[in-house]
Design a protein around this motif. Structure first.
Motif, PDB file in Angstrom:
ATOM      1  N   ASN A  89       0.778  -1.198   0.002  1.00  0.00           N
ATOM      2  CA  ASN A  89      -0.041  -0.008  -0.121  1.00  0.00           C
ATOM      3  C   ASN A  89       0.828   1.177  -0.091  1.00  0.00           C
ATOM      4  OD1 ASN A  89       0.943   0.045   2.687  1.00  0.00           O
ATOM      5  ND2 ASN A  89      -0.979  -0.087   3.646  1.00  0.00           N
ATOM      6  N   SER A  90       2.147   1.114  -0.292  1.00  0.00           N
ATOM      7  CA  SER A  90       3.040   2.274  -0.294  1.00  0.00           C
ATOM      8  C   SER A  90       3.126   2.697  -1.816  1.00  0.00           C
ATOM      9  CB  SER A  90       4.503   1.894   0.059  1.00  0.00           C
ATOM     10  OG  SER A  90       5.244   2.966  -0.203  1.00  0.00           O
ATOM     11  N   PHE A 133       8.693  -3.520  -3.271  1.00  0.00           N
ATOM     12  CA  PHE A 133       9.522  -4.500  -2.603  1.00  0.00           C
ATOM     13  C   PHE A 133      10.691  -5.266  -3.544  1.00  0.00           C
ATOM     14  CE2 PHE A 133       9.996  -9.083  -2.130  1.00  0.00           C
ATOM     15  CZ  PHE A 133      10.632  -9.223  -0.918  1.00  0.00           C
ATOM     16  N   ARG A 134      11.753  -5.723  -3.450  1.00  0.00           N
ATOM     17  CA  ARG A 134      12.657  -6.441  -3.947  1.00  0.00           C
ATOM     18  C   ARG A 134      13.498  -7.311  -3.045  1.00  0.00           C
ATOM     19  NH1 ARG A 134      17.273  -2.035  -6.087  1.00  0.00           N
ATOM     20  NH2 ARG A 134      17.793  -0.944  -3.987  1.00  0.00           N
ATOM     21  N   ALA A 175      17.088   1.959   1.447  1.00  0.00           N
ATOM     22  CA  ALA A 175      18.086   1.178   0.438  1.00  0.00           C
ATOM     23  C   ALA A 175      17.890  -0.264  -0.056  1.00  0.00           C
ATOM     24  CB  ALA A 175      19.799   0.923   0.876  1.00  0.00           C
ATOM     25  N   LEU A 176      17.131  -0.925   0.811  1.00  0.00           N
ATOM     26  CA  LEU A 176      16.739  -2.331   0.279  1.00  0.00           C
ATOM     27  C   LEU A 176      15.457  -2.257  -0.589  1.00  0.00           C
ATOM     28  CD1 LEU A 176      16.942  -4.231   3.708  1.00  0.00           C
ATOM     29  CD2 LEU A 176      18.664  -3.855   2.056  1.00  0.00           C
ATOM     30  N   TRP A 177      14.883  -1.100  -0.846  1.00  0.00           N
ATOM     31  CA  TRP A 177      13.633  -1.119  -1.982  1.00  0.00           C
ATOM     32  C   TRP A 177      13.998  -0.530  -3.023  1.00  0.00           C
ATOM     33  CZ3 TRP A 177       9.056  -2.935   0.627  1.00  0.00           C
ATOM     34  CH2 TRP A 177       9.092  -3.271   1.790  1.00  0.00           C
ATOM     35  N   SER A 178      13.003  -0.676  -3.796  1.00  0.00           N
ATOM     36  CA  SER A 178      12.919   0.204  -5.345  1.00  0.00           C
ATOM     37  C   SER A 178      12.559   1.512  -4.833  1.00  0.00           C
ATOM     38  CB  SER A 178      12.241  -0.305  -6.214  1.00  0.00           C
ATOM     39  OG  SER A 178      12.954  -1.701  -6.626  1.00  0.00           O
ATOM     40  N   TYR A 179      13.006   2.702  -5.257  1.00  0.00           N
ATOM     41  CA  TYR A 179      12.652   3.785  -4.927  1.00  0.00           C
ATOM     42  C   TYR A 179      12.811   4.750  -6.280  1.00  0.00           C
ATOM     43  CZ  TYR A 179      12.285   8.772  -3.183  1.00  0.00           C
ATOM     44  OH  TYR A 179      11.870  10.021  -3.014  1.00  0.00           O
ATOM     45  N   GLN A 180      11.883   5.597  -6.889  1.00  0.00           N
ATOM     46  CA  GLN A 180      12.090   6.143  -7.948  1.00  0.00           C
ATOM     47  C   GLN A 180      12.496   7.628  -7.655  1.00  0.00           C
ATOM     48  OE1 GLN A 180       8.583   5.449 -10.465  1.00  0.00           O
ATOM     49  NE2 GLN A 180       9.687   4.257 -11.841  1.00  0.00           N
ATOM     50  N   GLU A 193       8.481   6.305   5.929  1.00  0.00           N
ATOM     51  CA  GLU A 193       7.135   5.927   5.647  1.00  0.00           C
ATOM     52  C   GLU A 193       7.032   4.597   6.440  1.00  0.00           C
ATOM     53  OE1 GLU A 193       4.074   5.186   2.052  1.00  0.00           O
ATOM     54  OE2 GLU A 193       6.137   4.859   1.622  1.00  0.00           O
ATOM     55  N   SER A 194       5.669   4.225   6.874  1.00  0.00           N
ATOM     56  CA  SER A 194       5.283   3.147   7.345  1.00  0.00           C
ATOM     57  C   SER A 194       4.273   2.584   6.437  1.00  0.00           C
ATOM     58  CB  SER A 194       4.753   3.330   8.829  1.00  0.00           C
ATOM     59  OG  SER A 194       5.756   3.549   9.747  1.00  0.00           O
TER      60      SER A 194
END
Length: 411
Positions: A36-37, A42-43, A384-389, A398-399
């Motif tokens: 829901n973000s 997720f990766r 850093a562990l997530w995909s972020y544009q 964020e939660s």
């Protein structure tokens, strides 16, 4: 090393004609992920690209398919090969080949392997990609997501011994590895060589303890860093006296990285407890000192399992301490370079914690369905562990929750 791997594959096929025994097995995972973000996606690790920001459900992130062959060439020799498809956009032999080694085992007490093996960094190294082997929908990314390397091209020596009810397993390994790191707008390659590691495992019937330490040299700068360093070198020494030292610390070339982990699996009655702790540090300022870990408890019943996991990753990001003074003299010329330096400092700098609950049910002896709900709290600039544009230096706190559903199987 790729030539060596191809040679091993050729030799195995040649010897396979007169092999005493050959078996083929496989495993896989069909899964879907929904979050829901609107900011983070997720990766499984930082090598994975994720451009599904427009899709509400990702069918690629945790889906995989693997095939393995075991060929007994002689009572003391065998060959093991394994290929895994994990959603790679470019399918090549090097990207999909997970295992390709010749093994010499003259006695039950020791063995030598040469070729491509799994890089033994974690308690679950041997089956991290085999979803059927654990209760979760995916291994905890706080431990398993920061280092993109899975395989090692080289050799290892393992010694086994049993004393009473206690089993010992000691492994020494060396080699090199190459993997991609997925950044916002490109996928860059980073090679490590001079890898040397030690793995010690102790086990009894109901518990296993692992202690592991590995160090390696990063062989090259990723392409973005090379251009940043070129820009930094243009700043006059009169304005920035510490330039040479900063660039030397910033560069990844021939810098040693150190990774240590400790893991424990313990079965008591209907419960299984699993925990791992890890520490990463490097001689390069780009790689933050990262401490991470998780603890998981699983209740086993009939054909099912219910689990709860808490995981955390903490790091301290390096700072460009001279940036303010440099900008005072060159306000327009260095702004972009300084932003790029700060971006680089955050590639290996996760700061987050995750709470997970879930359930697994075995439909058959080789098929299991899993559901899992994660709630993640990410600090500002800590994703850093997530995909972020976008720029990681602007990534917000964020939660949010992520839902996983999958079917794992073996054949």
């Amino acid at each position: 090393m790729l030539r060596l791997l191809c040679a091993l594959l050729y030799l195995s096929s040649f010897f396979g004609i007169c092999a005493e025994r050959a078996t083929i097995s496989g495993f896989g995972n069909i899964g879907a992920v929904h979050s829901n973000s609107d900011i983070y996606r997720f990766r499984t690790d930082i090598s994975r690209e994720n451009d599904n920001f427009e899709d509400s459900i990702d069918f690629n992130a945790i889906s995989s398919l693997g095939l393995q062959t075991d060929i007994v060439l002689h009572p003391d020799f065998d060959f093991v090969g394994q290929v895994i498809y994990r959603g790679q956009k470019h399918i090549t032999l090097d990207d999909t080949l997970s295992l390709a080694f010749l093994r010499y085992k003259p006695t039950p007490s020791w063995e030598v392997r040469v070729g491509r093996t799994l890089l033994d960094l974690y308690l679950l190294t041997e089956y991290r990609d085999i979803g059927f082997a654990y209760p979760w929908s995916k291994v905890p990314t706080e431990i398993y997501g920061l280092l993109p390397y899975r395989s090692l091209d080289g050799a290892d020596f393992t010694y086994f011994i049993s004393k009473g009810a206690l089993d010992y397993r000691v492994k020494l390994f060396t080699g090199e590895s190459t993997s991609n790191i997925a950044l916002d707008n490109e996928n860059v390659e980073l090679t490590i060589d001079d890898v040397i590691g030690l793995s010690v495992e102790l086990s009894q019937f109901d518990w296993t303890l692992s202690l592991k330490h590995t160090q390696a040299k990063t062989k090259n700068n990723i392409s973005t860093m090379a251009s940043i360093i070129a820009g930094l070198q243009q700043i006059p020494a009169q304005i920035w006296p510490d330039k040479t030292q900063f660039i030397n610390d910033f560069s990844l070339v021939n810098k040693t990285a150190y990774f240590s982990s400790a893991g424990l699996k313990y079965d008591i009655g209907a419960f299984t407890f699993l925990t791992e702790l890890a520490h990463l540090r490097s001689d390069s300022s780009v790689v933050s000192a990262v401490k991470s870990g998780y603890i998981s408890s699983t209740y086993n019943f009939d054909k099912g399992q219910v689990f709860y996991t808490y995981a955390i990753a903490k790091s301290k990001t390096s700072e460009f301490n001279d940036a303010v003074n440099i900008q005072r003299f060159l306000p327009n010329q260095v702004e972009e370079i300084i932003l790029a330096v700060n971006e680089s400092f955050r590639v290996f700098s996760p700061n987050q914690q995750t709470y997970s609950i879930g359930m697994r049910y075995d439909l058959k002896d080789n098929i299991a369905i899993k559901v899992q709900l994660d709630h993640s709290n990410i600090n500002a600039q800590g994703g850093a562990l997530w995909s972020y544009q976008g720029m990681n230096t602007l990534a917000p706190k964020e939660s949010f929750s992520t839902f996983f559903i999958s079917v794992s199987f073996t054949f």
